[in-house]
Design an enzyme around this catalytic site. Sequence first.
Site, mmCIF file in Angstrom:
data_model
loop_
_atom_site.group_PDB
_atom_site.id
_atom_site.type_symbol
_atom_site.label_atom_id
_atom_site.label_comp_id
_atom_site.label_asym_id
_atom_site.label_seq_id
_atom_site.Cartn_x
_atom_site.Cartn_y
_atom_site.Cartn_z
ATOM 1 N N ARG A 148 0.937 -1.569 0.223
ATOM 2 C CA ARG A 148 0.066 0.225 0.030
ATOM 3 C C ARG A 148 0.750 1.638 0.583
ATOM 4 N NH1 ARG A 148 -2.945 -0.038 5.289
ATOM 5 N NH2 ARG A 148 -3.175 -2.352 5.483
ATOM 6 N N GLY B 79 7.015 -2.263 -4.550
ATOM 7 C CA GLY B 79 6.796 -1.366 -3.080
ATOM 8 C C GLY B 79 5.815 -0.210 -2.486
ATOM 9 N N HIS B 80 5.921 0.181 -1.564
ATOM 10 C CA HIS B 80 4.608 1.201 -1.269
ATOM 11 C C HIS B 80 4.745 2.188 -2.512
ATOM 12 C CE1 HIS B 80 8.214 1.977 1.170
ATOM 13 N NE2 HIS B 80 7.190 3.728 0.877
ATOM 14 N N ASN B 81 4.027 3.561 -2.776
ATOM 15 C CA ASN B 81 3.839 4.646 -3.507
ATOM 16 C C ASN B 81 4.143 4.296 -5.341
ATOM 17 O OD1 ASN B 81 2.677 5.960 -1.143
ATOM 18 N ND2 ASN B 81 5.112 6.318 -0.300
#
Length: 339
Positions: free
Chosen positions: A206, A227-229
């Site tokens: 997330r 991965g995130h973002n």
Amino acid sequence: KLVGGRVRGDGGVDIAEAATLRNALPGQITLAVSSELVRDLRDSQASAAVVPVGFPDVPLPLIEVDDVECAFSQIVAHFRPPRCLTIPASPSPSLPDSARVGPGTQIDPSARIGQDVVIGARCRIHAGVVVGDGTIIGDDTVLFPNVVLYENTRIGSRVLIHAGAVIGAYGFGYQTREGRHHLSAQLGHVEIGDDVEIGACTTIDRGTYDATVIGEGTKIDNHVMIGHNCSVGRHNLICSLAGIAGSCRTGDYVVLAGQAGLSDHIDLGDGARVAAKSGVMQDIPAGETFAGLPAMPEKEFWRMWVTVTRLPELRKKLKELEREVAALRGRLSENRDAA
């Protein structure tokens, strides 16, 4: 009739199965996708073949079609009809009152559906799936066994998520304070566009505050880590064991080959390609192909690789030159002594 092609040769030959060119036996039909395979087809044991229009003559019956792969897929499915995982018709799954499920959707009794979940029409939710609170799933989406969707995940229509994938887990972000690592904010979610396919055991984290986004039509292989973002563009192809660190962005139609890795905050332009086992440490412009570790433009990589392959030869020549120089020094020393 099955594939709408044109028969060349004996159309009455008996066919009992279909197999690829290398494995075909008598009584089986095979395929040859281009005229480059004429010799292989002539040497094959197959009794017939599906070929493109205008394929050269060979001593066996042919079916000419516009799309060889599509036609052969239909033939294989005729002999070996695909089997789907079944979902028990009863007992009915336990759904919270706040969940809404569209018509024709099947949910395995062992699946867990959270509060305020919305599932579209004609979806299939298999055994062991967990759908977190507030998740929204579009029409005709399939979640294979043991898929986990964390809370507030957004899934489009016609999405396939294969077994064991985890969508929306916490991102790997920490702040170090007073000698200890503290988990960063995990207040975002994951958004997956229409017509996306996600392979088995793939993980998509997330966002920290906003969404990690997978664009429509993107296909992700097994064992991929995003991965995130991150923001993955439309119609990307991401092969097995690729890893994308946090806050990366890819354009449309980007290709990451197997085991490719992206450092964090990398931008890849539309149509960029990354070769297998490459480590990307810088942005890649649109349409460019990078390879190597660290990744570099493809032509530069191959020039370097050619040089590396010549190193044993160059080392041998260097040793020879060192011996010749040593011999010359010896003769010069003898001449000085004689003088």
